[in-house]
Design a protein around this motif. Structure first.
Motif, PDB file in Angstrom:
ATOM      1  N   MET A  55       0.837  -1.202   0.000  1.00 20.48           N
ATOM      2  CA  MET A  55       0.000   0.000   0.000  1.00 20.48           C
ATOM      3  C   MET A  55       0.874   1.256   0.000  1.00 20.48           C
ATOM      4  O   MET A  55       0.675   2.167  -0.823  1.00 20.48           O
ATOM      5  N   GLY A  56       1.851   1.320   0.894  1.00 23.99           N
ATOM      6  CA  GLY A  56       2.701   2.501   0.969  1.00 23.99           C
ATOM      7  C   GLY A  56       3.485   2.734  -0.313  1.00 23.99           C
ATOM      8  O   GLY A  56       3.600   3.871  -0.787  1.00 23.99           O
ATOM      9  N   THR A  57       4.018   1.659  -0.886  1.00 25.87           N
ATOM     10  CA  THR A  57       4.775   1.778  -2.135  1.00 25.87           C
ATOM     11  C   THR A  57       3.889   2.258  -3.274  1.00 25.87           C
ATOM     12  O   THR A  57       4.294   3.097  -4.092  1.00 25.87           O
ATOM     13  N   ILE A  58       2.667   1.748  -3.334  1.00 26.70           N
ATOM     14  CA  ILE A  58       1.734   2.192  -4.372  1.00 26.70           C
ATOM     15  C   ILE A  58       1.419   3.672  -4.217  1.00 26.70           C
ATOM     16  O   ILE A  58       1.394   4.433  -5.196  1.00 26.70           O
ATOM     17  N   LEU A  59       1.174   4.116  -3.001  1.00 24.88           N
ATOM     18  CA  LEU A  59       0.857   5.526  -2.775  1.00 24.88           C
ATOM     19  C   LEU A  59       2.030   6.419  -3.178  1.00 24.88           C
ATOM     20  O   LEU A  59       1.839   7.465  -3.822  1.00 24.88           O
ATOM     21  N   ARG A  60       3.224   6.006  -2.812  1.00 25.36           N
ATOM     22  CA  ARG A  60       4.405   6.802  -3.188  1.00 25.36           C
ATOM     23  C   ARG A  60       4.575   6.854  -4.705  1.00 25.36           C
ATOM     24  O   ARG A  60       4.867   7.909  -5.282  1.00 25.36           O
ATOM     25  N   THR A  61       4.355   5.723  -5.367  1.00 21.70           N
ATOM     26  CA  THR A  61       4.458   5.667  -6.826  1.00 21.70           C
ATOM     27  C   THR A  61       3.357   6.485  -7.478  1.00 21.70           C
ATOM     28  O   THR A  61       3.593   7.190  -8.469  1.00 21.70           O
ATOM     29  N   ALA A  62       2.155   6.424  -6.923  1.00 21.92           N
ATOM     30  CA  ALA A  62       1.032   7.195  -7.469  1.00 21.92           C
ATOM     31  C   ALA A  62       1.300   8.689  -7.388  1.00 21.92           C
ATOM     32  O   ALA A  62       0.971   9.444  -8.321  1.00 21.92           O
ATOM     33  N   LEU A  63       1.901   9.129  -6.286  1.00 24.66           N
ATOM     34  CA  LEU A  63       2.252  10.544  -6.169  1.00 24.66           C
ATOM     35  C   LEU A  63       3.312  10.908  -7.199  1.00 24.66           C
ATOM     36  O   LEU A  63       3.205  11.938  -7.884  1.00 24.66           O
ATOM     37  N   ALA A  64       4.335  10.070  -7.344  1.00 25.05           N
ATOM     38  CA  ALA A  64       5.401  10.344  -8.308  1.00 25.05           C
ATOM     39  C   ALA A  64       4.881  10.362  -9.739  1.00 25.05           C
ATOM     40  O   ALA A  64       5.361  11.136 -10.574  1.00 25.05           O
ATOM     41  N   ALA A  65       3.897   9.511 -10.030  1.00 29.05           N
ATOM     42  CA  ALA A  65       3.323   9.440 -11.380  1.00 29.05           C
ATOM     43  C   ALA A  65       2.190  10.447 -11.571  1.00 29.05           C
ATOM     44  O   ALA A  65       1.581  10.496 -12.646  1.00 29.05           O
ATOM     45  N   ASN A  66       1.895  11.221 -10.538  1.00 26.76           N
ATOM     46  CA  ASN A  66       0.948  12.334 -10.615  1.00 26.76           C
ATOM     47  C   ASN A  66      -0.474  11.881 -10.951  1.00 26.76           C
ATOM     48  O   ASN A  66      -1.133  12.464 -11.812  1.00 26.76           O
ATOM     49  N   VAL A  67      -0.955  10.851 -10.250  1.00 25.24           N
ATOM     50  CA  VAL A  67      -2.335  10.435 -10.460  1.00 25.24           C
ATOM     51  C   VAL A  67      -3.283  11.477  -9.876  1.00 25.24           C
ATOM     52  O   VAL A  67      -2.917  12.278  -9.027  1.00 25.24           O
ATOM     53  N   GLU A  68      -4.514  11.449 -10.336  1.00 28.73           N
ATOM     54  CA  GLU A  68      -5.524  12.408  -9.883  1.00 28.73           C
ATOM     55  C   GLU A  68      -5.811  12.227  -8.391  1.00 28.73           C
ATOM     56  O   GLU A  68      -5.769  13.165  -7.612  1.00 28.73           O
ATOM     57  N   ARG A  69      -6.128  11.017  -8.004  1.00 30.02           N
ATOM     58  CA  ARG A  69      -6.319  10.663  -6.596  1.00 30.02           C
ATOM     59  C   ARG A  69      -6.422   9.156  -6.488  1.00 30.02           C
ATOM     60  O   ARG A  69      -6.500   8.459  -7.503  1.00 30.02           O
ATOM     61  N   VAL A  70      -6.433   8.661  -5.263  1.00 27.39           N
ATOM     62  CA  VAL A  70      -6.521   7.224  -5.012  1.00 27.39           C
ATOM     63  C   VAL A  70      -7.777   6.951  -4.195  1.00 27.39           C
ATOM     64  O   VAL A  70      -8.071   7.670  -3.231  1.00 27.39           O
ATOM     65  N   LEU A  71      -8.517   5.915  -4.591  1.00 32.50           N
ATOM     66  CA  LEU A  71      -9.712   5.488  -3.879  1.00 32.50           C
ATOM     67  C   LEU A  71      -9.458   4.112  -3.278  1.00 32.50           C
ATOM     68  O   LEU A  71      -8.981   3.212  -3.973  1.00 32.50           O
ATOM     69  N   LEU A  72      -9.781   3.951  -2.002  1.00 35.39           N
ATOM     70  CA  LEU A  72      -9.538   2.691  -1.303  1.00 35.39           C
ATOM     71  C   LEU A  72     -10.868   2.042  -0.923  1.00 35.39           C
ATOM     72  O   LEU A  72     -11.726   2.688  -0.307  1.00 35.39           O
ATOM     73  N   THR A  73     -11.031   0.766  -1.269  1.00 37.18           N
ATOM     74  CA  THR A  73     -12.222   0.034  -0.858  1.00 37.18           C
ATOM     75  C   THR A  73     -12.121  -0.313   0.634  1.00 37.18           C
ATOM     76  O   THR A  73     -11.030  -0.289   1.219  1.00 37.18           O
TER      77      THR A  73
END
Length: 284
Positions: free
Chosen positions: A140-158
């Motif tokens: 989870m933490g690695t994905i969030l860090r990668t998502a920030l680096a890749a400039n995603v719009e936002r992350v939604l968690l089920t």
């Protein structure tokens, strides 16, 4: 300044409950361990509820010493919020094998995704990332860090994802909590609404699944889309499949069945980054 020298101090005992999801929910607080995360908070003007620090450990590095001085000269933090502790106490508060000398306490509601979004620079962000029951805090933490680096719009968690505020998630995300809009405990109905808004009423929802014959790099990752990645053991759930418009995969050789979910997410997100760069500079 307050000084605490015993790990059995009631104040410290209460903070140790924040290592559990139940304790975080009960107290409305969570922990951020280390100088890097505290500096990220201060830079974002997210003022900690409290800061517990060990001066000798911080002063081992020039960066730590500078951060300590910054703490003492931050007018938004009162003397009662800065608590000096012994090495035994700071080690009891943290989870890292070797303490870096500081643990910050932040309110759970401080990370409002709408406020975080307002602080971001305007940019084209075609990817809305959905994590379906991702269970491992390191992933989870690695994905969030990668998502920030890749400039995603936002992350939604089920709802059945690992706790977003878990110390291991926070540590692995390395500051992403402060800068990346994340919505937690999202129902699939609410996720569908977010997807429709993001995609302008014509949802494109790509589902990462190893069995698909549709390769990720053949898809349009420049126009708005949502990407769903699933649980490490059983993959995306039934509701994820129902929302998806296309399953995509990453080519695998030598009988490898699948990739780690954080690795797979990074590969797909950076294909989106590559496609956007090509669109901006066709000569690449």
């Amino acid at each position: 300044m307050t000084l605490i020298t015993s790990p059995s101090n009631p104040r410290i005992s209460k903070l140790q409950t924040l290592h559990t999801a139940r304790g975080r929910k009960k107290n409305g607080l969570f922990l951020l361990e280390g100088p890097h995360l505290l500096e990220a908070l201060l830079n974002a003007q997210l003022w900690p509820h409290e800061v517990y620090y060990q001066p000798a450990l911080l002063r081992r590095t020039s960066e730590g010493a500078a951060l300590l001085e910054r703490l003492f000269h931050t007018p938004e933090l009162s003397a009662s919020q800065l608590i000096e502790v012994s090495e035994r106490v700071i080690e009891a508060l943290g989870e890292a094998q070797t303490s870096q000398g500081v643990v910050s306490v932040l309110a759970l509601d401080a990370l409002n995704p709408s406020i975080i979004q307002q602080r971001r620079r305007p940019a084209s962000r075609p990817c809305l990332l959905i994590l379906d029951d991702v269970a491992d805090p390191g992933n989870m933490g690695t994905i969030l860090r990668t998502a920030l680096a890749a400039n995603v719009e936002r992350v939604l968690l089920t709802p059945h994802c690992v706790d977003y505020y878990s110390p291991k998630v926070v540590r692995s995300a390395a500051g992403a909590h402060v800068a990346l809009p994340v919505e937690v405990n999202m129902s699939w109905e609410a996720i569908a609404e977010r997807v429709a808004d993001h995609c302008g009423g014509q949802p494109r929802v790509l589902l990462a699944e190893a069995s698909s014959d549709q390769m990720y790099y053949m898809q349009d990752l420049v126009n708005p889309f949502a990407l769903i990645v699933g649980n490490e053991a059983h993959g995306p759930g039934q509701q994820a499949h129902a929302l998806a418009t296309l399953a995509i995969s990453i080519p695998l050789a030598n009988d490898v069945e699948s990739l780690n979910v954080a690795m797979a997410t990074g590969i797909i997100l950076y294909e989106a980054v590559r496609q956007q760069a090509v669109q901006r500079q066709p000569g690449l």
